[in-house]
Design an enzyme around this catalytic site. Structure first.
Site, PDB file in Angstrom:
ATOM      1  N   ASP A  39       0.843  -1.191   0.000  1.00 41.86           N
ATOM      2  CA  ASP A  39       0.000   0.000   0.000  1.00 41.86           C
ATOM      3  C   ASP A  39       0.884   1.250   0.000  1.00 41.86           C
ATOM      4  O   ASP A  39       1.886   1.320   0.703  1.00 41.86           O
ATOM      5  CB  ASP A  39      -0.911   0.008   1.242  1.00 41.86           C
ATOM      6  CG  ASP A  39      -2.056   0.995   1.101  1.00 41.86           C
ATOM      7  OD1 ASP A  39      -3.209   0.547   0.959  1.00 41.86           O
ATOM      8  OD2 ASP A  39      -1.797   2.218   1.117  1.00 41.86           O
TER       9      ASP A  39
ATOM     10  N   ASN B 212     -12.819  -3.155   2.356  1.00 43.38           N
ATOM     11  CA  ASN B 212     -13.800  -2.078   2.461  1.00 43.38           C
ATOM     12  C   ASN B 212     -14.801  -2.204   1.323  1.00 43.38           C
ATOM     13  O   ASN B 212     -14.410  -2.371   0.167  1.00 43.38           O
ATOM     14  CB  ASN B 212     -13.094  -0.722   2.405  1.00 43.38           C
ATOM     15  CG  ASN B 212     -12.198  -0.497   3.597  1.00 43.38           C
ATOM     16  OD1 ASN B 212     -12.576  -0.794   4.732  1.00 43.38           O
ATOM     17  ND2 ASN B 212     -10.993   0.002   3.366  1.00 43.38           N
TER      18      ASN B 212
ATOM     19  N   HIS C 107     -12.201  -1.358  -7.175  1.00 41.97           N
ATOM     20  CA  HIS C 107     -11.734  -2.613  -7.770  1.00 41.97           C
ATOM     21  C   HIS C 107     -11.469  -3.545  -6.596  1.00 41.97           C
ATOM     22  O   HIS C 107     -10.685  -3.189  -5.699  1.00 41.97           O
ATOM     23  CB  HIS C 107     -10.453  -2.379  -8.593  1.00 41.97           C
ATOM     24  CG  HIS C 107      -9.872  -3.638  -9.176  1.00 41.97           C
ATOM     25  ND1 HIS C 107      -9.836  -3.880 -10.542  1.00 41.97           N
ATOM     26  CD2 HIS C 107      -9.315  -4.723  -8.588  1.00 41.97           C
ATOM     27  CE1 HIS C 107      -9.286  -5.070 -10.747  1.00 41.97           C
ATOM     28  NE2 HIS C 107      -8.953  -5.596  -9.578  1.00 41.97           N
TER      29      HIS C 107
ATOM     30  N   HIS D 283     -10.384  -5.643  -3.675  1.00 37.61           N
ATOM     31  CA  HIS D 283      -9.077  -5.874  -3.069  1.00 37.61           C
ATOM     32  C   HIS D 283      -9.255  -6.145  -1.586  1.00 37.61           C
ATOM     33  O   HIS D 283     -10.256  -5.746  -0.988  1.00 37.61           O
ATOM     34  CB  HIS D 283      -8.157  -4.669  -3.260  1.00 37.61           C
ATOM     35  CG  HIS D 283      -8.697  -3.394  -2.681  1.00 37.61           C
ATOM     36  ND1 HIS D 283      -9.649  -2.633  -3.316  1.00 37.61           N
ATOM     37  CD2 HIS D 283      -8.428  -2.751  -1.519  1.00 37.61           C
ATOM     38  CE1 HIS D 283      -9.936  -1.580  -2.582  1.00 37.61           C
ATOM     39  NE2 HIS D 283      -9.205  -1.629  -1.472  1.00 37.61           N
TER      40      HIS D 283
ATOM     41  N   HIS E 216      -6.959  -5.769   2.136  1.00 37.72           N
ATOM     42  CA  HIS E 216      -5.777  -5.256   2.813  1.00 37.72           C
ATOM     43  C   HIS E 216      -5.227  -6.370   3.700  1.00 37.72           C
ATOM     44  O   HIS E 216      -5.996  -7.087   4.346  1.00 37.72           O
ATOM     45  CB  HIS E 216      -6.137  -4.074   3.723  1.00 37.72           C
ATOM     46  CG  HIS E 216      -6.690  -2.887   3.005  1.00 37.72           C
ATOM     47  ND1 HIS E 216      -6.017  -1.691   2.890  1.00 37.72           N
ATOM     48  CD2 HIS E 216      -7.868  -2.700   2.350  1.00 37.72           C
ATOM     49  CE1 HIS E 216      -6.749  -0.814   2.220  1.00 37.72           C
ATOM     50  NE2 HIS E 216      -7.887  -1.403   1.880  1.00 37.72           N
TER      51      HIS E 216
HETATM   52  P1  AMP Z   1      -9.890   1.308   0.074  1.00 38.83           P
HETATM   53  O1  AMP Z   1     -10.471   1.407  -1.313  1.00 38.83           O
HETATM   54  O2  AMP Z   1     -10.583   2.189   1.049  1.00 38.83           O
HETATM   55  O3  AMP Z   1      -9.814  -0.119   0.568  1.00 38.83           O
HETATM   56  O4  AMP Z   1      -8.399   1.860   0.051  1.00 38.83           O
HETATM   57  C1  AMP Z   1      -7.574   1.818  -1.077  1.00 38.83           C
HETATM   58  C2  AMP Z   1      -6.137   1.722  -0.659  1.00 38.83           C
HETATM   59  O5  AMP Z   1      -5.338   1.803  -1.819  1.00 38.83           O
HETATM   60  C3  AMP Z   1      -5.645   2.827   0.291  1.00 38.83           C
HETATM   61  O6  AMP Z   1      -5.100   2.220   1.463  1.00 38.83           O
HETATM   62  C4  AMP Z   1      -4.567   3.558  -0.523  1.00 38.83           C
HETATM   63  O7  AMP Z   1      -3.475   3.981   0.259  1.00 38.83           O
HETATM   64  C5  AMP Z   1      -4.157   2.498  -1.536  1.00 38.83           C
HETATM   65  N1  AMP Z   1      -3.614   3.021  -2.798  1.00 38.83           N
HETATM   66  C6  AMP Z   1      -4.145   3.972  -3.586  1.00 38.83           C
HETATM   67  N2  AMP Z   1      -3.378   4.177  -4.682  1.00 38.83           N
HETATM   68  C7  AMP Z   1      -2.338   3.306  -4.578  1.00 38.83           C
HETATM   69  C8  AMP Z   1      -1.204   3.014  -5.387  1.00 38.83           C
HETATM   70  N3  AMP Z   1      -0.958   3.665  -6.538  1.00 38.83           N
HETATM   71  N4  AMP Z   1      -0.333   2.069  -4.970  1.00 38.83           N
HETATM   72  C9  AMP Z   1      -0.543   1.415  -3.805  1.00 38.83           C
HETATM   73  N5  AMP Z   1      -1.605   1.619  -3.009  1.00 38.83           N
HETATM   74  C10 AMP Z   1      -2.491   2.564  -3.378  1.00 38.83           C
END
Ligand code: AMP
Length: 114
Positions: free
Chosen positions: A32, A90, A101, A103, A105
């Protein structure tokens, strides 16, 4: 419903770089960009799904199983299996889902907050 105009789709296409941890036919795992804990990885599906519910409804049993087995493998690669870790996804507005998309964590590497 799935909109390709999102950062994880661009990472999958190689249009945006990521710090890769693991990749197979079903998933891509990377760190992340804004870590909440010492270890903060993301595992994204290669299947184009908006969120967990979309994935569960539309992925085959094999795709579903492969995805979650890959999540476990990434935790192993990160060396956090012994100490414990958290897997979370989330979904939607109240969970503050930012990237549309599917994913999960993977959080660990230190004591996590409740
Ligand atoms: P969420 O959609 O709330 O589960 O969070 C999306 C996660 O993606 C967040 O923790 C961001 O820090 C992470 N994120 C966003 N853009 C990037 C990126 N280019 N590379 C790595 N992580 C990312």
């Amino acid at each position: 419903m799935y909109d390709k105009d999102n950062v994880f789709y661009k990472i999958l296409q190689g249009e945006i770089p990521s710090k890769k941890i693991y990749e197979d036919d079903n998933v891509l795992a990377f760190y992340d960009i804004n870590p909440m804990y010492k270890v903060h990885a993301l595992v994204i599906s290669k299947k184009l799904c908006v969120d967990f519910d979309d994935f569960v409804l539309n992925a085959t049993p094999t795709e579903t199983s492969n995805f979650f087995q890959a999540v476990s493998k990434v935790a192993e690669l990160l060396n956090i299996k012994q100490s414990g870790y958290r897997v979370l996804s989330n979904i939607g507005k109240n969970a503050n889902q930012i990237v549309k998309h599917f994913h999960v964590h993977i959080l660990g590497g230190e004591q996590l907050r409740d």
